[in-house]
Design an enzyme around this catalytic site. Structure first.
Site, short mmCIF file in Angstrom:
data_model
loop_
_atom_site.label_atom_id
_atom_site.label_comp_id
_atom_site.label_asym_id
_atom_site.label_seq_id
_atom_site.Cartn_x
_atom_site.Cartn_y
_atom_site.Cartn_z
N LYS A 201 -2.23 -24.01 101.66
CA LYS A 201 -2.95 -22.92 102.32
C LYS A 201 -4.37 -22.80 101.77
O LYS A 201 -5.34 -22.72 102.52
CB LYS A 201 -2.20 -21.60 102.16
N GLU A 207 -0.72 -28.68 91.96
CA GLU A 207 0.19 -29.82 92.11
C GLU A 207 -0.14 -30.65 93.35
O GLU A 207 -0.16 -31.88 93.31
CB GLU A 207 1.64 -29.32 92.20
N GLY A 259 4.84 -18.84 102.56
CA GLY A 259 5.19 -20.25 102.41
C GLY A 259 6.63 -20.56 102.73
O GLY A 259 6.94 -21.55 103.39
N GLU A 345 13.05 -16.09 95.73
CA GLU A 345 11.63 -15.77 95.68
C GLU A 345 11.35 -14.48 96.45
O GLU A 345 10.42 -13.74 96.11
CB GLU A 345 10.79 -16.92 96.24
#
Length: 528
Positions: A201, A207, A259, A345
């Site tokens: 995004k 990473e 996400g 999450e």
């Protein structure tokens, strides 16, 4: 409209549930089935090609009545409407939550979603048909998706699950910053026929960009024009252009899609490349049908709501902290990992929507593995261990490739739920059998499970299944009075990682606790 802020433990329904729990906590399911041979008729839901059997749970009709009373008292219906209408329910970040908009039917899509789908369709069809080629003029044979978290788990799960619908393109997923696995993949591929999709995004994710740099360099070393081989999915268009990606090859990401809910968006372009755009649309349509079911169905026949209420029942009253998901098809081996992100999450929170520390349990721990592999691993604990782990069994009536082997697989599927519920306590008593090991062979049973039986694993049914778990997670978080759509704990770790990376590269360790300092110095000392 912001979400209501109601502490569930202060509702009348919660108090009734607590009293009810004291009355039924030791009741055995074997007894409930014996008392009501038609129990299944009261505790199952049939919807489209889904059958949900939740009769093998430690519940009575009163349990379901009180759980739905709790849902009514916290005004769950208003919460569902706020989600579906795209209200700003991610209040901590000031964002709307609109992943359900991504799978609206064509005539109801907003303009930017429709434009993104058109862009995905045009691009994927040109790649699949060989009209869009690499810089040497060769058609693409392989696609590498570089992302992490929701930019990896969702698309990877769907691509693997729908491998029966795969075309000639081979899609590979890179998420971890593990150079050994990256080099292994590079050795297998021809860079001239490889397309690289970078999903980030911000286009600054440590990473993802670190891994992207490796593949960009690989393309350059092979004298290829990177602009012909690189594609981005990002909201930071200037950064992606600066990286060397053509504007027409940048797909949008939006703040209103988190996400872990983004596989339905352009983040799923790798999946669309693997299975074709029409099958990707079927995936979206299946999810949309579950959205409609979730929004319009009364709670007692509402699949995500019922599953969430059962989870609350076990987590907050029985204190069963974990839930297992066991799909009886190898193609869904990624499902437990995917759900770990969706559930933990989202609902791994200890502060309520009013900013107060919660005084009750919130997010459950989700784990699992494919059956029958799991039967030869952790099912021993399921059957005879001291921990009770409510389990979702997911099976399919029809295999893509029918054979007698599928009957054997499904025989195990049905047998395990029956064994968990019935056990075999008392049937092997030492005095009756003269078997000195009889006591070790007894199963107490009374272990709860849900059976999710679907006609066949297709793009449409998979879309419905994943949307079902998304909505279950939302209902859990809503009832627990927490915000399910931020993840500040994850973001803090990223900040620390960036700081420590700079220290490792400069070999100048700054102020840390004694343990972290010791570990960093040991790492630098041993590093070759």
């Amino acid at each position: 409209m912001p979400l209501l802020k109601i502490n569930p433990t202060e509702t009348q329904a919660w108090q009734k549930l607590r009293q009810h729990f004291y009355e039924v906590q030791f009741v055995k399911m074997q007894q409930l089935f014996a008392e009501n041979p038609n129990r299944i008729n009261e505790f199952h839901i049939v919807w489209n090609d889904f059958l949900i059997d939740f009769s093998k749970n430690r519940i009575t009709n009163t349990t379901i009545d009180l759980l739905t009373e709790l849902a009514d008292e916290v005004q769950l219906k208003a919460g569902i409407e706020a989600l579906i209408k795209g209200e700003t329910i991610n209040e901590t970040e000031g964002r709307k939550v609109l992943h359900t908009d991504l799978r609206q039917l064509t005539n109801n899509q907003n303009q930017e979603v429709a434009a993104a789908l058109d862009q995905i369709q045009l691009f994927t069809e040109n790649v699949i048909k060989g009209h869009l080629k690499g810089s040497t003029g060769l058609p693409f044979t392989d696609v590498i998706n570089i992302g992490i978290g929701g930019s990896d788990l969702g698309p990877k799960l769907v691509t693997e699950a729908l491998t029966d619908y795969k075309n000639h393109l081979n899609v590979h997923y890179i998420s971890n910053i593990d150079n050994d696995s990256i080099q292994s993949l590079k050795n297998k591929l021809n860079p001239a026929t490889t397309l690289v999709v970078i999903v980030s995004k911000s286009f600054t994710t440590l990473e993802t960009i670190s891994n992207a740099n490796i593949f960009k360099q690989w393309l350059l070393q092979n004298n290829l024009k990177t602009q012909d081989h690189l594609v981005a999915v990002s909201s930071n268009i200037p950064e992606a252009v600066n990286y060397g990606i053509e504007t027409q090859n940048i797909f949008p990401m939006w703040d209103y899609v988190g996400g872990r809910y983004s596989l339905w968006s352009a983040v799923g372009v790798s999946t669309a490349l693997a299975i074709g755009f029409n099958h990707f649309k079927e995936l979206l349509n299946g999810a949309h049908e579950m959205d409609v079911h979730f929004a319009q169905t009364p709670f007692k026949q509402n699949i995500p709501v019922v599953l969430a209420l059962l989870s609350v029942w076990y987590n907050n009253f029985f204190c069963f902290e974990t839930e297992a998901v066991v799909p009886y098809v190898d193609k869904l081996k990624m499902l437990p990992a995917y759900l770990q992100q969706v559930v933990m999450e989202s609902n791994g929170k200890s502060v309520d929507r009013g900013g107060n520390p919660v005084n009750y349990e919130t997010g459950t721990i989700v784990w699992g593995e494919v059956g029958t592999n799991s039967q030869h691993a952790f099912f021993q604990l399921f059957h005879q261990g001291t921990k009770i782990i409510p389990t979702d069994f997911i099976g399919f009536v029809n295999a893509f490739n029918p054979s007698d082997l599928h009957d054997l697989l499904m025989a195990n599927f049905f047998a395990q739920t029956e064994a968990l519920m019935n056990g075999k306590e008392g049937k092997y008593h030492t005095e009756a059998t003269n078997d000195k090991n009889a006591v070790y062979k007894e199963f107490k049973g009374n272990r709860p499970s849900n059976t999710i039986l679907i006609d066949q694993l297709t793009p449409k049914s998979l879309g419905s299944l994943l949307a079902m778990y998304e909505h279950k997670t939302f209902v859990q978080g809503y009832i627990w009075n927490i915000y399910s759509f931020d993840q500040f704990g994850v973001e803090y770790g990223k900040v620390l990682a960036n700081n420590i990376k700079a220290e490792l590269q400069s070999e100048q360790i700054k102020q840390h606790d004694c343990s972290t300092t010791f570990l960093l110095k040991h790492y630098l000392k041993k590093k070759q």
